[in-house]
Motif scaffolding. Structure first.
Motif, PDB file in Angstrom:
ATOM      1  N   ALA A   9      33.806  23.178  49.212  1.00  0.00           N
ATOM      2  CA  ALA A   9      35.218  23.560  49.241  1.00  0.00           C
ATOM      3  C   ALA A   9      35.472  24.934  48.619  1.00  0.00           C
ATOM      4  O   ALA A   9      36.486  25.569  48.914  1.00  0.00           O
ATOM      5  N   VAL A  10      34.580  25.380  47.736  1.00  0.00           N
ATOM      6  CA  VAL A  10      34.750  26.679  47.069  1.00  0.00           C
ATOM      7  C   VAL A  10      33.407  27.401  47.063  1.00  0.00           C
ATOM      8  O   VAL A  10      32.383  26.841  47.452  1.00  0.00           O
ATOM      9  N   SER A  11      33.409  28.634  46.586  1.00  0.00           N
ATOM     10  CA  SER A  11      32.167  29.401  46.541  1.00  0.00           C
ATOM     11  C   SER A  11      31.222  28.818  45.498  1.00  0.00           C
ATOM     12  O   SER A  11      31.663  28.234  44.504  1.00  0.00           O
ATOM     13  N   PRO A  12      29.911  28.978  45.680  1.00  0.00           N
ATOM     14  CA  PRO A  12      28.941  28.405  44.738  1.00  0.00           C
ATOM     15  C   PRO A  12      29.120  28.886  43.299  1.00  0.00           C
ATOM     16  O   PRO A  12      28.833  28.161  42.351  1.00  0.00           O
ATOM     17  N   ALA A  13      29.616  30.116  43.120  1.00  0.00           N
ATOM     18  CA  ALA A  13      29.763  30.670  41.772  1.00  0.00           C
ATOM     19  C   ALA A  13      30.892  30.000  40.990  1.00  0.00           C
ATOM     20  O   ALA A  13      30.950  30.112  39.762  1.00  0.00           O
TER      21      ALA A  13
END
Length: 410
Positions: A9-13
């Motif tokens: 759902a979001v960036s890996p960072a």
């Protein structure tokens, strides 16, 4: 719901940076206490300054939330991070000055504390699909508990180097994690013509605030009781390990909340987990301390997850940040009160006296839960202005769910 979907759902960072961004909040009180005690040689003064810092965190949180709702989470999050770096670094020269300067600077570090945890929860409520939100809130509870294990542990590892080292490390993390996290992942400003017309439900917010204060008092009393117990067995260093057990158990229980069935409605969870919290804390009066801490720990995070979920739902869409930060303000206030009362009892009756505070405060939380449940029963369908009877608050994107389903519960 699988955590794999949350990862997509979001960036890996987002996840490692979000964890590191929260560490300064967990490190700052202990780092300040150690620095000021080293500078003055007085635990009394360091404790008073630390208490002022906690009160300032509680007072500043809703202000940060209100500003975030008005001007956007990104600009407020970045500003708070920069301000907190400056205030934290100012502790170093202040520690070489007189006590009023130390006290004032410690208070400023509390007032400028970035509200990473509350604002991230609001971020999820606005960006995650309905089916992902319980998983997101469970993850956030686990991360909070993890940081409150890692943060003090990191301070403990750095203190032998120098009393200054934990404060410097806090400032470094604010610069390298909290600041970029706010810059990259906070929600930008979204204008709303309805902002001025929306109001928070006072009774419900008061109940949620007091409920969070109750769990804060549980934390404060447990910390005091564990410290007194470790001293009584002649192993003061064991206090950190025992309290870490409390945090780890709570983190695991919080992560497990993601798999609760959706038919288990939020207000029902609140009452249920208030009951389990009370029963779990009673173990501190029955079992040996290490065993009792393990039992009590698994009842904490589910209770807190339900508090956050209810607060997010009762708030109008454009007041979500201030609602959650008001909720969180109850935590440090409750912790300070719990420590003060438990400390007095520990002086008189040892660890048993301190632990007596824990089931009493959890009983107060249970009474609030029952009162809130009755309130929900009288107003079962109020949408975002009251305790939830609405499956899809307007603040969330809809994914395969009809907004007309309001009243079926969540």
């Amino acid at each position: 719901m699988s955590y794999r979907a949350l990862l997509r759902a979001v960036s890996p960072a987002f996840f490692p940076l979000g964890l590191l961004a929260r560490l300064p909040y967990a490190m700052a009180p202990l780092a300040t206490l150690i620095l000021l005690e080293s500078a003055t040689g007085s635990f009394t003064f360091a404790g008073i300054a630390g208490a002022a810092q906690c009160v300032a965190i509680a007072a500043g949180g809703p202000v940060v939330g209100a500003l975030a709702d008005r001007y956007g989470h990104r600009v407020v999050g970045v500003t708070a991070a920069v301000s907190n770096v400056i205030a934290t670094l100012a502790l170093l020269p202040a520690s070489q000055m007189d006590r009023p300067a130390m006290f004032l600077t410690a208070t400023l570090t509390g007032l400028t504390q970035p509200q990473v945890g509350p604002l991230v929860r609001v971020y999820w409520s606005h960006t995650a699909e309905i089916r992902l939100l319980p998983t997101a809130l469970s993850y956030e509870a686990a991360v909070d508990e993890t940081t409150f294990v890692l943060g003090p542990a990191l301070v403990g590892l750095l203190t032998p180097i120098s009393p200054v080292a934990p404060v410097v490390a806090t400032a470094v993390l604010l610069t390298l994690a909290t600041f970029p996290f706010a810059l990259l992942h906070a929600r930008p400003h979204v204008a709303s013509a309805e902002r001025t017309a929306q109001k928070l439900p006072r009774w419900s917010m008061t109940a949620m605030f007091l409920a969070m204060a109750a769990i804060g008092a549980v934390f404060g009393a447990v910390q005091t009781g564990v410290t007194a117990y470790a001293d009584s067995i002649g192993q003061p260093a064991a206090a950190g390990l025992i309290y870490a057990e409390f945090g780890i158990g709570s983190a695991l229980a919080g992560a497990a909340c993601a798999w609760l069935p959706r038919k288990f409605k939020q207000h029902q969870r609140y009452v249920t987990f208030s009951v389990t919290l009370f029963l779990g804390t009673l173990s501190l009066l029955v079992f040996p301390v290490p065993v009792a801490i393990a039992v009590a720990s698994i009842t904490v995070a589910p209770y807190m997850v339900s508090l956050y979920a209810l607060t997010e739902r009762l708030a109008p869409p454009q007041k979500a940040a201030i609602a959650v930060t008001i909720l969180c303000a109850g935590g440090p206030l409750g912790t300070a009160i719990g420590r003060a009362i438990a400390g007095n009892l520990a002086d008189e009756r040892g660890a048993e006296g301190a632990f007596l505070v824990v089931p009493i405060t959890s009983a107060a939380a249970l009474i609030l839960a029952v009162a809130a449940f009755r309130h929900v029963g009288r107003r079962s369908v109020r949408g975002p202005q009251g305790l939830p009877g609405c499956a899809v608050p307007p603040s969330r994107p809809v994914s395969g769910v009809d907004r007309k389903g309001c009243g079926r519960g969540a």
